[in-house]
Design a protein around this motif. Structure first.
Motif, PDB file in Angstrom:
ATOM      1  N   TYR A 106      28.976  -7.534  39.994  1.00  0.00           N
ATOM      2  CA  TYR A 106      29.975  -7.252  41.038  1.00  0.00           C
ATOM      3  C   TYR A 106      30.734  -8.500  41.481  1.00  0.00           C
ATOM      4  O   TYR A 106      31.785  -8.402  42.114  1.00  0.00           O
ATOM      5  CB  TYR A 106      29.303  -6.583  42.234  1.00  0.00           C
ATOM      6  CG  TYR A 106      28.443  -7.500  43.065  1.00  0.00           C
ATOM      7  CD1 TYR A 106      28.921  -8.052  44.247  1.00  0.00           C
ATOM      8  CD2 TYR A 106      27.143  -7.822  42.658  1.00  0.00           C
ATOM      9  CE1 TYR A 106      28.139  -8.900  45.013  1.00  0.00           C
ATOM     10  CE2 TYR A 106      26.365  -8.661  43.417  1.00  0.00           C
ATOM     11  CZ  TYR A 106      26.862  -9.208  44.589  1.00  0.00           C
ATOM     12  OH  TYR A 106      26.086 -10.054  45.338  1.00  0.00           O
ATOM     13  N   ILE A 133      34.885   1.254  35.445  1.00  0.00           N
ATOM     14  CA  ILE A 133      34.329   2.615  35.471  1.00  0.00           C
ATOM     15  C   ILE A 133      33.216   2.747  34.436  1.00  0.00           C
ATOM     16  O   ILE A 133      32.144   3.305  34.701  1.00  0.00           O
ATOM     17  CB  ILE A 133      35.432   3.658  35.210  1.00  0.00           C
ATOM     18  CG1 ILE A 133      36.453   3.656  36.351  1.00  0.00           C
ATOM     19  CG2 ILE A 133      34.832   5.056  35.036  1.00  0.00           C
ATOM     20  CD1 ILE A 133      37.688   4.492  36.089  1.00  0.00           C
ATOM     21  N   LYS A 134      33.463   2.192  33.225  1.00  0.00           N
ATOM     22  CA  LYS A 134      32.503   2.282  32.126  1.00  0.00           C
ATOM     23  C   LYS A 134      31.181   1.597  32.487  1.00  0.00           C
ATOM     24  O   LYS A 134      30.096   2.118  32.212  1.00  0.00           O
ATOM     25  CB  LYS A 134      33.111   1.637  30.877  1.00  0.00           C
ATOM     26  CG  LYS A 134      32.323   1.906  29.592  1.00  0.00           C
ATOM     27  CD  LYS A 134      32.888   1.088  28.443  1.00  0.00           C
ATOM     28  CE  LYS A 134      34.365   1.394  28.195  1.00  0.00           C
ATOM     29  NZ  LYS A 134      34.897   0.591  27.057  1.00  0.00           N
ATOM     30  N   GLY A 136      30.162   0.921  35.576  1.00  0.00           N
ATOM     31  CA  GLY A 136      29.552   1.581  36.715  1.00  0.00           C
ATOM     32  C   GLY A 136      29.694   0.858  38.039  1.00  0.00           C
ATOM     33  O   GLY A 136      28.891   1.079  38.954  1.00  0.00           O
ATOM     34  N   PHE A 137      30.732   0.017  38.171  1.00  0.00           N
ATOM     35  CA  PHE A 137      30.915  -0.735  39.418  1.00  0.00           C
ATOM     36  C   PHE A 137      32.067  -0.194  40.271  1.00  0.00           C
ATOM     37  O   PHE A 137      32.453  -0.810  41.254  1.00  0.00           O
ATOM     38  CB  PHE A 137      31.202  -2.215  39.111  1.00  0.00           C
ATOM     39  CG  PHE A 137      29.972  -3.007  38.802  1.00  0.00           C
ATOM     40  CD1 PHE A 137      29.020  -3.251  39.787  1.00  0.00           C
ATOM     41  CD2 PHE A 137      29.755  -3.507  37.534  1.00  0.00           C
ATOM     42  CE1 PHE A 137      27.883  -3.993  39.503  1.00  0.00           C
ATOM     43  CE2 PHE A 137      28.620  -4.244  37.238  1.00  0.00           C
ATOM     44  CZ  PHE A 137      27.670  -4.485  38.224  1.00  0.00           C
ATOM     45  N   GLU A 138      32.593   1.001  39.923  1.00  0.00           N
ATOM     46  CA  GLU A 138      33.796   1.486  40.594  1.00  0.00           C
ATOM     47  C   GLU A 138      33.583   1.734  42.082  1.00  0.00           C
ATOM     48  O   GLU A 138      34.490   1.559  42.889  1.00  0.00           O
ATOM     49  CB  GLU A 138      34.300   2.769  39.926  1.00  0.00           C
ATOM     50  CG  GLU A 138      35.673   3.166  40.426  1.00  0.00           C
ATOM     51  CD  GLU A 138      36.101   4.546  39.952  1.00  0.00           C
ATOM     52  OE1 GLU A 138      37.289   4.864  40.093  1.00  0.00           O
ATOM     53  OE2 GLU A 138      35.245   5.299  39.454  1.00  0.00           O
ATOM     54  N   ASP A 140      31.381   0.135  43.994  1.00  0.00           N
ATOM     55  CA  ASP A 140      30.946  -1.060  44.722  1.00  0.00           C
ATOM     56  C   ASP A 140      32.078  -1.498  45.663  1.00  0.00           C
ATOM     57  O   ASP A 140      33.229  -1.648  45.232  1.00  0.00           O
ATOM     58  CB  ASP A 140      30.609  -2.183  43.740  1.00  0.00           C
ATOM     59  CG  ASP A 140      30.192  -3.454  44.444  1.00  0.00           C
ATOM     60  OD1 ASP A 140      28.998  -3.603  44.724  1.00  0.00           O
ATOM     61  OD2 ASP A 140      31.091  -4.278  44.744  1.00  0.00           O
TER      62      ASP A 140
END
Length: 645
Positions: A106, A133-134, A136-138, A140
């Motif tokens: 992040y 997005i891929k 998985g931090f969208e 955060d």
């Protein structure tokens, strides 16, 4: 293990205390000596420490010598690259990170997204969003705020709004910063309607929320809207006050800027450097010397350090308020002078007509190792124009191009036209315009027209006026210029034709105004003004002054009135110019022995200039008039310009 940890911490403490790049290199060498050069924590701190010194190439060398790159080391380098404006390199190292299958975290994405925004790479921004997005931090908060900010800076407000509305409500409630970024983005795009809607829907607001919205209204020049939210703000901080002060000044409401600053002090809010620079700029623009002096006293009494920013603002305030010697005193006391400081001082000498002092300041600047820029040369050319030094002006103009490789701007060309024109060398001025490598603009042709008008060359003045009309067909000045040409030769039918065309196109002439500071208040007058509370006394004093001046030889110059009216009516028209009203008010309001200082937004007319000379002798006091071109210091019946204006 504990000993190794303590040793690494000792090295990190040394890294944080380093004052130079050389110190960092010495510490780096000791890391090698004690076999800590591959310690991730130490290397991360070493790379970060390179950034403030601008030693970015050295940071890259440290990174390359590290054998097992990890997210911490990559993050440290990417941030250092961004902080040193190496945006392309920051992106390329992110790509390298992905190639090595080092998983970003992040802390990686914010500076990568900021780099994409600075590069204005829309496609890159979308690709980074997909990668986020891929991975998985969208959702955060830290990453999402950076995504919103990137879309805003890429001028893609639609994507920013979609992303904001798709954010889970719990996330939006938790992050005021997310709301603030969105409000700031709407303000940046001048979408105040959406900004206000978001602001009103916010579950909680902080000072930044209010300040963003206020600044949005300031940006579009809606000071009433800005003031409304400012007054509603529960707790104002220095940023809030400064935004309003700066906004008033930028929108030419300098009196309100000064009043707001005084209110700020009454509220017990301590101004910062930007506040002081903004309010001093307002003082400079309207010649509010007393207010400027009070601000200078505040700086001294509160031990505010004089630096390049506030020191330069003080110099400009004194110079533009008619106190060039006070400006020089501040200049001499400044320990750190930047290029802008020198340029402001040179321009100050120039507009006061002190050509020799401007030359000396220019040479001293070069001796101090400061390379002059276009502004400094503009000041020198102005000094030459105001004193008729044509050959010296051309010498400096050529020096600028040939020795310093500075491409002249249109302002420089206009200054040379003015230089020729004031000296009566109109044919050379016209030839200079025809030979210009760039298309002459409104300012250049305007300079020629003013020169032709002063030299009473009607034929060339008409040519210049036609060019002005061609360039700016809707600018009121173009029509006024042409009307003035016809009026000078008594072609009243042509004058009326021009004025009819102005009425048909609903083009209105901008009014001339004059400011005068009396005590702690700044008073504004326009021609024929009857709005002032002391109107009757002012006109009575002006009539008395005119009568006494006529007894000593003053003859009203009605040639400055551009209407086909009777001579007696012309005297009335020219007799109520804004600077004359300001002068009369100054004579009845400012104690004997004190200077009278007037600021006018247009060039002073010949009749007002003549009356000021008589007034200075009869009142036995100095009258300082600043018009759009220069300062006129009237004393004992003589003007500092020596009638060369």
């Amino acid at each position: 293990m504990m000993a190794i940890h303590q040793a690494v911490n000792s090295f990190i403490l040394l890294i944080h205390r380093a004052k130079t790049t050389l110190s960092l290199k010495e510490i780096h060498a000791r890391l090698f000596r004690f076999n800590f050069s591959q310690n991730s924590h130490a290397v991360t701190q070493l790379i970060s420490a390179c950034s403030p010194f601008g030693a970015i190439q050295y940071a890259i060398l440290i990174f390359r010598s590290f054998r097992d790159p990890n997210p911490f080391v990559f993050n440290s380098l990417i941030r250092a690259l961004f902080d040193n404006s190496c945006f392309d390199t920051a992106i390329s190292h992110f790509a390298f990170m992905m190639q090595l299958d080092v998983r970003p975290d992040y802390l990686t994405f914010p500076f990568v997204l900021k780099s994409a925004a600075c590069l204005q790479e829309v496609g890159l921004g979308s690709s980074l969003h997909s990668e986020i997005i891929k991975i998985g931090f969208e959702l955060d908060s830290f990453v999402r705020i950076s995504l919103l900010d990137m879309y805003v800076k890429l001028n893609n407000l639609g994507s920013a709004l979609r992303l904001f509305y798709e954010t889970p409500e719990t996330n939006k409630i938790r992050s005021i910063l997310l709301w603030n970024v969105m409000i700031n983005g709407c303000c940046r795009a001048s979408d105040l309607k959406t900004a206000v809607e978001l602001f009103e829907r916010m579950p909680d607001r902080d000072a930044a929320s209010w300040n963003s919205l206020i600044n949005g209204f300031v940006k579009i020049g809606d000071m009433e809207g800005a003031r409304d939210f400012f007054d509603r703000m529960p707790e104002k901080n220095v940023v809030s006050w400064t935004t309003m002060i700066s906004g008033y000044s930028q929108n030419d409401n300098h009196k309100w800027a000064l009043d707001t600053f005084n209110q700020m002090l009454e509220e017990g809010v301590r101004p910062n450097d930007y506040t002081l620079v903004s309010v001093l700029s307002a003082c400079a623009k309207i010649g509010a010397l007393d207010a400027g002096r009070r601000i200078h006293d505040y700086i001294r009494q509160n031990n505010v350090k004089i630096n390049r920013q506030n020191g330069t603002a003080l110099i400009e305030m004194y110079a533009k308020s008619g106190k060039i010697i006070c400006a020089k005193q501040v200049f001499d006391l400044m320990k750190e002078k930047g290029l802008l400081t020198w340029s402001v001082m040179i321009v100050g000498w120039a507009v006061h007509g002190y050509c020799v002092e401007a030359f000396r300041c220019f040479e001293a600047m070069k001796c101090a190792g400061i390379t002059p820029d276009g502004v400094a040369f503009l000041g020198i050319l102005t000094a030459c124009a105001h004193t008729g030094l044509v050959d010296q002006g051309l010498w400096f103009f050529n020096m600028m191009r040939q020795d310093y490789f500075i491409e002249p701007s249109v302002k420089h060309y206009a200054c040379i036209v003015d230089l020729f024109g004031r000296a009566g060398r109109l044919e050379e001025a016209l030839k200079f315009i025809e030979d210009m490598p760039v298309e002459p603009d409104y300012v250049v042709w305007g300079a020629l027209f003013c020169a032709c008008s002063a030299q009473k060359n009607i034929q060339m003045a008409e040519l210049a006026a036609q060019q002005l009309l061609r360039l700016e067909p809707s600018h009121p000045g173009s029509y006024i210029f042409l009307s003035n040409v016809y009026a000078r030769t008594g072609r009243w039918n042509d004058v009326e034709r021009v004025r009819v065309k102005m009425r048909e196109k609903q083009i209105e002439k901008s009014p001339g105004w004059s400011f005068i500071e009396v005590g702690s208040h700044v008073h504004q007058f326009v021609a024929g003004d009857i709005s002032h509370p002391c109107t009757a006394v002012i006109y009575s004093k002006l009539e008395e002054l005119t009568t006494d001046a006529k007894a000593q030889g003053y003859l009203p110059d009605t040639g400055w009135v551009m209407h086909n009216i009777e001579e007696e009516d012309k005297e009335d028209a020219v007799g109520s110019h804004s600077e004359k009203l300001a002068l009369a008010f100054g004579l009845i309001s400012i104690p004997r022995g004190e200077d009278i200082r007037i600021v006018k937004n247009l060039r002073v007319c010949g009749d007002c200039h003549s009356l000021m000379k008589y007034a200075s002798r009869m009142s036995q006091r100095e009258i300082i008039l600043r018009d759009i071109k220069r300062f006129h210091h009237f004393k004992d019946g003589v003007c500092s310009c020596k009638d060369y204006w």
